[in-house]
Design a protein around this motif. Structure first.
Motif, PDB file in Angstrom:
ATOM      1  N   HIS A  18     -12.423 -21.422   6.710  1.00 43.48           N
ATOM      2  CA  HIS A  18     -13.371 -20.695   7.547  1.00 43.48           C
ATOM      3  C   HIS A  18     -13.067 -19.116   7.746  1.00 43.48           C
ATOM      4  N   GLY A  19     -12.079 -18.832   6.893  1.00 47.27           N
ATOM      5  CA  GLY A  19     -12.132 -17.506   7.171  1.00 47.27           C
ATOM      6  C   GLY A  19     -11.287 -16.853   8.011  1.00 47.27           C
ATOM      7  N   LEU A  20     -10.166 -17.569   8.688  1.00 47.24           N
ATOM      8  CA  LEU A  20      -9.507 -17.509   9.787  1.00 47.24           C
ATOM      9  C   LEU A  20      -8.049 -16.681   9.000  1.00 47.24           C
ATOM     10  N   LYS A  21      -7.498 -15.861   9.764  1.00 50.32           N
ATOM     11  CA  LYS A  21      -6.364 -15.000   9.041  1.00 50.32           C
ATOM     12  C   LYS A  21      -5.177 -15.261  10.032  1.00 50.32           C
ATOM     13  N   GLN A  22      -4.184 -15.250   9.343  1.00 50.90           N
ATOM     14  CA  GLN A  22      -2.910 -15.103  10.239  1.00 50.90           C
ATOM     15  C   GLN A  22      -2.805 -14.020  11.275  1.00 50.90           C
ATOM     16  N   SER A  23      -2.555 -14.604  12.494  1.00 45.54           N
ATOM     17  CA  SER A  23      -2.455 -13.544  13.790  1.00 45.54           C
ATOM     18  C   SER A  23      -1.705 -12.565  13.575  1.00 45.54           C
ATOM     19  N   ALA A  24      -2.391 -11.260  13.943  1.00 40.67           N
ATOM     20  CA  ALA A  24      -1.561 -10.007  13.678  1.00 40.67           C
ATOM     21  C   ALA A  24      -1.250  -9.644  12.284  1.00 40.67           C
ATOM     22  N   ALA A  25      -2.148  -9.709  11.330  1.00 41.58           N
ATOM     23  CA  ALA A  25      -1.660  -9.317   9.965  1.00 41.58           C
ATOM     24  C   ALA A  25      -1.903  -7.890  10.134  1.00 41.58           C
ATOM     25  N   ARG A  26      -1.340  -7.239   9.245  1.00 42.74           N
ATOM     26  CA  ARG A  26      -1.474  -5.895   9.183  1.00 42.74           C
ATOM     27  C   ARG A  26      -2.657  -5.208   8.371  1.00 42.74           C
ATOM     28  N   PRO A  27      -3.613  -4.390   8.852  1.00 42.46           N
ATOM     29  CA  PRO A  27      -4.770  -4.026   7.987  1.00 42.46           C
ATOM     30  C   PRO A  27      -4.419  -3.153   6.808  1.00 42.46           C
ATOM     31  N   PRO A  28      -4.959  -3.314   5.900  1.00 42.81           N
ATOM     32  CA  PRO A  28      -4.693  -2.132   4.516  1.00 42.81           C
ATOM     33  C   PRO A  28      -4.958  -0.606   5.196  1.00 42.81           C
ATOM     34  N   LEU A  29      -4.059   0.155   4.335  1.00 39.79           N
ATOM     35  CA  LEU A  29      -3.768   1.606   4.863  1.00 39.79           C
ATOM     36  C   LEU A  29      -4.920   2.185   5.019  1.00 39.79           C
ATOM     37  N   THR A  30      -6.207   1.987   4.076  1.00 40.29           N
ATOM     38  CA  THR A  30      -7.379   2.915   4.247  1.00 40.29           C
ATOM     39  C   THR A  30      -8.141   2.590   5.559  1.00 40.29           C
ATOM     40  N   THR A  31      -8.341   1.019   5.681  1.00 35.06           N
ATOM     41  CA  THR A  31      -8.782   0.587   6.928  1.00 35.06           C
ATOM     42  C   THR A  31      -7.901   1.198   8.122  1.00 35.06           C
ATOM     43  N   TYR A  32      -6.787   1.308   8.190  1.00 39.21           N
ATOM     44  CA  TYR A  32      -6.106   1.707   9.340  1.00 39.21           C
ATOM     45  C   TYR A  32      -6.240   3.107   9.518  1.00 39.21           C
ATOM     46  N   VAL A  33      -6.237   4.052   8.426  1.00 37.96           N
ATOM     47  CA  VAL A  33      -6.711   5.553   8.814  1.00 37.96           C
ATOM     48  C   VAL A  33      -8.039   5.531   9.522  1.00 37.96           C
ATOM     49  N   GLN A  34      -9.055   4.809   9.009  1.00 42.11           N
ATOM     50  CA  GLN A  34     -10.243   4.896   9.596  1.00 42.11           C
ATOM     51  C   GLN A  34     -10.159   4.514  11.196  1.00 42.11           C
ATOM     52  N   GLN A  35      -9.487   3.299  11.217  1.00 41.38           N
ATOM     53  CA  GLN A  35      -9.304   2.625  12.671  1.00 41.38           C
ATOM     54  C   GLN A  35      -8.819   3.884  13.682  1.00 41.38           C
ATOM     55  N   VAL A  36      -7.675   4.508  13.091  1.00 40.26           N
ATOM     56  CA  VAL A  36      -6.973   5.598  14.030  1.00 40.26           C
ATOM     57  C   VAL A  36      -8.040   6.821  14.224  1.00 40.26           C
ATOM     58  N   TRP A  37      -8.769   7.243  13.067  1.00 44.37           N
ATOM     59  CA  TRP A  37      -9.888   8.252  13.250  1.00 44.37           C
ATOM     60  C   TRP A  37     -10.846   7.913  14.058  1.00 44.37           C
ATOM     61  N   GLN A  38     -11.281   6.562  14.305  1.00 46.41           N
ATOM     62  CA  GLN A  38     -12.275   5.910  15.227  1.00 46.41           C
ATOM     63  C   GLN A  38     -11.555   6.193  16.771  1.00 46.41           C
ATOM     64  N   ARG A  77      -1.608   1.044  16.615  1.00 48.31           N
ATOM     65  CA  ARG A  77      -0.651   1.603  17.400  1.00 48.31           C
ATOM     66  C   ARG A  77      -0.248   3.097  17.240  1.00 48.31           C
ATOM     67  N   ALA A  78      -0.717   3.475  15.906  1.00 50.08           N
ATOM     68  CA  ALA A  78      -0.284   4.966  15.514  1.00 50.08           C
ATOM     69  C   ALA A  78      -0.844   6.053  16.337  1.00 50.08           C
ATOM     70  N   SER A  79      -2.016   5.524  17.439  1.00 50.66           N
ATOM     71  CA  SER A  79      -2.530   6.264  18.188  1.00 50.66           C
ATOM     72  C   SER A  79      -1.613   6.929  19.241  1.00 50.66           C
ATOM     73  N   LEU A  80      -0.484   6.056  19.419  1.00 51.53           N
ATOM     74  CA  LEU A  80       0.340   6.425  20.575  1.00 51.53           C
ATOM     75  C   LEU A  80       1.266   7.775  20.065  1.00 51.53           C
ATOM     76  N   PRO A  81       1.811   7.466  18.977  1.00 53.42           N
ATOM     77  CA  PRO A  81       2.870   8.864  18.681  1.00 53.42           C
ATOM     78  C   PRO A  81       1.871   9.924  18.469  1.00 53.42           C
ATOM     79  N   PHE A  82       0.621   9.768  17.868  1.00 52.32           N
ATOM     80  CA  PHE A  82      -0.311  11.016  17.721  1.00 52.32           C
ATOM     81  C   PHE A  82      -0.628  11.382  19.203  1.00 52.32           C
ATOM     82  N   ALA A  83      -0.856  10.583  20.404  1.00 46.14           N
ATOM     83  CA  ALA A  83      -1.195  11.125  21.427  1.00 46.14           C
ATOM     84  C   ALA A  83      -0.131  11.908  22.231  1.00 46.14           C
ATOM     85  N   HIS A  84       1.009  11.448  21.893  1.00 45.13           N
ATOM     86  CA  HIS A  84       2.323  12.122  22.731  1.00 45.13           C
ATOM     87  C   HIS A  84       2.393  13.398  21.845  1.00 45.13           C
ATOM     88  N   VAL A  85       2.075  13.704  20.646  1.00 48.87           N
ATOM     89  CA  VAL A  85       2.132  15.035  20.051  1.00 48.87           C
ATOM     90  C   VAL A  85       1.377  15.998  20.623  1.00 48.87           C
TER      91      VAL A  85
END
Lengths: 301, 272
Positions: free
Chosen positions: A16-36, A130-138
């Motif tokens: 049914h396309g369920l994924k392991q809870s709290a899996a890490r997104p791939p790096l490129t998706t993650y960059v997009q998420q942070v940019w968003q 989560r990377a939003s937080l260190p960025f925000a603190h800088v």
């Protein structure tokens, strides 16, 4: 009831396309998420800045007073008592620039180390990169620095610097330093999230770094007489990112330092921009990659 | 750790077997989940630097480190549209189970599979306690990935839903009472449609009026084909809100089914 034993639960979930809870997104998706989340990062930083001194009586005035008092202390100790000004024509602009620029890195790293452990309830309640937080603190520290910069320019003009186009180089220089700081605080954020002991150790590391970065004395002057027989150490001091950004700010802002002091000390500033760019890229890319590798584990425990 | 698992295995077999309902779409699958976490004691009266050093030298673990086997082989499937109440005595592993579903605790064995990222609302303090309520709303929405325009649209709705006393929206969240904080947090989290929402006693501190409204909100989330998990000691809330109840006892599922049946068995067993 157990007639469905032909299919395991894990298999059923996968079908049914369920994924392991709290899996890490791939790096490129993650960059997009942070940019968003860039508006979140900026708003978070502004909110933190405006709430920073609310409990003190002088309030936001401390944003200006703190750097001024820092300069006062360093001038008293290193300018008056120990007299480390040899080789520098305008020592106060030299010292103030050094202290302000280095403080930006120092405070970014300290804030970065606390950025995960200090926001646990936010991390646990809402889901966001989560990377939003260190960025925000800088960004918080950048906003502080911009206030310090106003003080710095006032001091520079008061001590006889004339406004010039060359001073505009401070803008790209600060952008590079900000990238470097972001990378470094991403690393420290991950370390601080899992090893809180680092927060006890960090002040000592940062103070050592401050003395090694030529913030309160000119490294060229020391290199000329004391380190003559250790050329590798000189190269190391030249490459030290702390000193690279501080020196770059000084050569951009203080005319006498660039045109008179450095040539007299037999020191060139050609290497500075290359080192500054290299450090910014290495720190930001490496730090982001390192932080992302533990993305699913922040907030656990 | 492995030994402990083996010892408990016969007992966990006694839990109700999971039947797969092929007609419904699952949203959370918990497969033979074991959670073991470590707690550190203060070290009794001997927590000084010298003993700490000896421990590092001898490569020992920190003193009084206990392994707590909080969830012992839980399996179940939650389908879209479910509102599942979780009941059990203190220390039966309810909160641990929710944290594991949210991905905040790593499973020692087994796994949790979800669609989308679950959001956990706990009883702990404010989101950003040194910032005002309105800042919390804006930042919370932006963090969840809403655009600034969407945030502006949702803002009034959140304020209305949280129903704070006039003026409080401009005070730091640290000055809120626990009920007010819980209301605001719930309002913020509910502003975005979550696939899975985990509510850990967060509604317990609300008053009657708020409970009614939060029930309506939960029903709305269910209609959007999400799933809601609710931990509460107030059984009335669970009976009114949920269509299914899981009774946890010492980290195992004791019963899983219709709210009336399970709650009756639970109240009989706990002697209420």
């Amino acid at each position: 009831m157990n007639g469905q034993s032909s299919e395991s639960l894990a298999g059923f979930a996968a079908r049914h396309g369920l994924k392991q809870s709290a899996a890490r997104p791939p790096l490129t998706t993650y960059v997009q998420q942070v940019w968003q989340r860039r508006t979140f990062i900026w708003n978070f930083a502004s909110a933190k800045t405006s709430s920073m001194y609310t409990s003190s009586r002088l309030g936001q005035l401390w944003q200006v007073l703190t750097p001024l008092l820092n300069v006062g202390v360093y001038y008293l100790i290193f300018g008056v008592m120990l007299n480390t000004k040899h080789g520098v024509t305008h020592f106060i602009p030299f010292l103030v620039t050094g202290v302000f620029i280095f403080t930006f890195t120092q405070r970014s790293v300290t804030a970065g180390a606390k950025s995960i452990s200090g926001n646990l309830s936010l991390i646990r309640a809402l889901h966001f990169p989560r990377a939003s937080l260190p960025f925000a603190h800088v960004i918080v520290e950048l906003q502080q620095l911009l206030i310090s910069m106003v003080v710095l320019f006032a001091l520079l003009f008061a001590f006889g610097e004339t406004p010039s186009f060359h001073m505009l180089l401070i803008v790209p220089m600060l952008l590079l330093q900000m990238c470097f700081n972001m990378g470094l605080s991403l690393v420290l954020a991950r370390v601080g999230a899992f090893t809180p002991d680092i927060q006890q150790l960090l002040p000592f590391i940062l103070r050592t770094w401050l003395y090694a970065s030529g913030v309160i004395f000119a490294i060229p002057a020391i290199a000329q007489d004391r380190l003559k027989n250790h050329p590798w150490l000189i190269e190391l001091l030249k490459a030290n990112p702390g000193s690279v950004y501080v020196e770059l700010a000084r050569t951009s802002l203080i005319d006498s330092y660039r045109t008179k002091d450095l040539p007299e000390l037999g020191w060139s500033d050609n290497h500075l921009w290359w080192y500054a760019i290299a450090w910014a890229v290495i720190a930001l890319v490496g730090g982001f990659w390192y932080f992302h590798r533990a993305e699913e584990r922040y907030g656990r425990g | 750790m492995a030994k402990a698992l083996k010892e408990k295995a016969p007992v966990s077999d006694a839990q109700p077997a999971v039947a797969i309902d092929p007609t419904r779409e699952p949203i959370v699958v918990v497969d033979d989940l074991h959670i073991i976490y470590r707690v550190y004691g203060s070290g009794g009266g001997r927590g000084n630097a010298a003993t700490a050093l000896m421990r590092v030298v001898k490569r020992e673990n920190r003193p009084q480190m206990k392994e707590i086997h909080a969830v012992r082989g839980v399996s179940f499937i939650a389908y879209r549209g479910d509102a599942i109440g979780v009941v059990g005595t203190n220390g039966s592993g309810k909160s641990t189970l929710l944290k594991a579903i949210a991905g905040l605790l790593p499973p020692a064995k087994g796994g949790v599979y979800t669609d989308g990222q679950p959001s956990l609302l706990g009883v702990n303090a404010a989101l950003m306690k040194d910032l005002t309520g309105s800042r919390n709303i804006i930042l919370g929405c932006l963090a969840m990935g809403l655009t600034p325009e969407e945030t502006k649209e949702k803002y009034d709705e959140i304020v209305k839903f949280a129903d704070l006393k006039p003026g409080f929206i401009d005070y730091p969240m640290s000055t809120y009472s626990s009920g007010m904080g819980a209301r605001l947090r719930f309002a913020i989290a509910a502003a975005r449609t979550h696939d899975v929402m985990l509510i850990d006693e967060a509604l317990a501190t609300g008053d009657a009026k708020f409970k009614r409204r939060s029930k309506a909100k939960i029903d709305e989330l269910r209609k959007d084909a999400g799933a809601v998990f609710l931990v509460a000691h107030n059984l009335d809330v669970i009976e009114e809100t949920c269509n299914r109840v899981i009774w946890l006892d010492e980290g195992r599922i004791k019963m899983d089914g219709d709210p009336k049946e399970v709650l009756k068995a639970y109240t009989d067993a706990t002697g209420k």
